[in-house]
Design a protein around this motif. Structure first.
Motif, PDB file in Angstrom:
ATOM      1  N   ALA A  56       0.833  -1.204   0.000  1.00  0.00           N
ATOM      2  CA  ALA A  56       0.000   0.000   0.000  1.00  0.00           C
ATOM      3  C   ALA A  56       0.868   1.254   0.000  1.00  0.00           C
ATOM      4  CB  ALA A  56      -0.925  -0.002   1.206  1.00  0.00           C
ATOM      5  N   ASN A  57       1.935   1.244   0.771  1.00  0.00           N
ATOM      6  CA  ASN A  57       2.837   2.396   0.808  1.00  0.00           C
ATOM      7  C   ASN A  57       3.506   2.630  -0.539  1.00  0.00           C
ATOM      8  OD1 ASN A  57       2.264   3.030   3.459  1.00  0.00           O
ATOM      9  ND2 ASN A  57       3.991   1.855   4.275  1.00  0.00           N
ATOM     10  N   GLU A 106       2.379   1.736  -3.485  1.00  0.00           N
ATOM     11  CA  GLU A 106       1.353   2.215  -4.416  1.00  0.00           C
ATOM     12  C   GLU A 106       1.057   3.701  -4.183  1.00  0.00           C
ATOM     13  OE1 GLU A 106      -1.780  -0.591  -3.702  1.00  0.00           O
ATOM     14  OE2 GLU A 106      -0.810  -2.142  -4.922  1.00  0.00           O
ATOM     15  N   ASN A 107       0.995   4.126  -2.919  1.00  0.00           N
ATOM     16  CA  ASN A 107       0.770   5.537  -2.617  1.00  0.00           C
ATOM     17  C   ASN A 107       1.930   6.406  -3.100  1.00  0.00           C
ATOM     18  OD1 ASN A 107      -1.736   5.170  -1.399  1.00  0.00           O
ATOM     19  ND2 ASN A 107      -0.846   4.884   0.635  1.00  0.00           N
ATOM     20  N   ILE A 108       3.142   5.962  -2.862  1.00  0.00           N
ATOM     21  CA  ILE A 108       4.321   6.719  -3.297  1.00  0.00           C
ATOM     22  C   ILE A 108       4.356   6.826  -4.811  1.00  0.00           C
ATOM     23  CG2 ILE A 108       6.849   6.645  -3.430  1.00  0.00           C
ATOM     24  CD1 ILE A 108       6.709   5.365  -0.560  1.00  0.00           C
ATOM     25  N   GLU A 109       4.111   5.705  -5.505  1.00  0.00           N
ATOM     26  CA  GLU A 109       4.150   5.728  -6.973  1.00  0.00           C
ATOM     27  C   GLU A 109       3.028   6.593  -7.539  1.00  0.00           C
ATOM     28  OE1 GLU A 109       4.324   1.594  -8.080  1.00  0.00           O
ATOM     29  OE2 GLU A 109       6.502   1.531  -7.752  1.00  0.00           O
ATOM     30  N   ALA A 110       1.844   6.576  -6.928  1.00  0.00           N
ATOM     31  CA  ALA A 110       0.744   7.431  -7.390  1.00  0.00           C
ATOM     32  C   ALA A 110       1.093   8.899  -7.187  1.00  0.00           C
ATOM     33  CB  ALA A 110      -0.542   7.085  -6.654  1.00  0.00           C
ATOM     34  N   PHE A 111       1.665   9.225  -6.047  1.00  0.00           N
ATOM     35  CA  PHE A 111       2.083  10.596  -5.753  1.00  0.00           C
ATOM     36  C   PHE A 111       3.129  11.056  -6.767  1.00  0.00           C
ATOM     37  CE2 PHE A 111       4.921  13.638  -3.704  1.00  0.00           C
ATOM     38  CZ  PHE A 111       4.034  14.557  -3.159  1.00  0.00           C
TER      39      PHE A 111
END
Length: 83
Positions: free
Chosen positions: A64-65, A67-72
Motif C-alpha cells: 500500500a505504501n 502504491e501511494n508513493i508511486e501514485a504521488f
C-alpha cells in the motif's frame, strides 16, 4: 544431417517459446515482483518477522505504501507545491 538440423531447430524453438512464456507469466503477476521488492527492503533494513502472518500483514502495508508513493510521484506533485 537434416534430421540433426531439425532436432536443433525444434530445441531452439522450444527454448524461445519457453522464455516468452516466462516473460508473459512474470508480467501478469505484479505481486511477485512486489514480494521481491519487499524481500529486498527487508534485507536492506534488517527486518525479520516472527511468523508468516505478521510477514503477510507487513507485506500488505509495504504494498500500500509503495502504491501511494508511486501514485504521488506519477501525479507530478512536488513537496514544494504542498507547502
Amino acid at each position: 544431417m537434416a534430421l540433426n538440423f531439425q532436432v536443433n531447430f525444434l530445441f531452439a524453438l522450444f527454448l524461445v517459446v519457453g522464455v516468452w512464456t516466462l516473460e508473459a507469466t512474470s508480467r501478469s503477476l505484479p505481486d511477485a515482483s512486489m514480494a521481491e521488492r519487499h524481500e529486498q527492503w527487508m534485507a536492506l533494513h534488517g527486518r525479520v518477522y516472527k511468523d508468516a502472518t505478521e510477514k503477510e500483514m507487513r507485506f500488505e502495508i509495504f504494498k500500500a505504501n509503495v502504491e501511494n508513493i508511486e501514485a504521488f510521484n506519477s501525479a507530478g506533485t512536488s513537496l514544494i507545491s504542498l507547502v
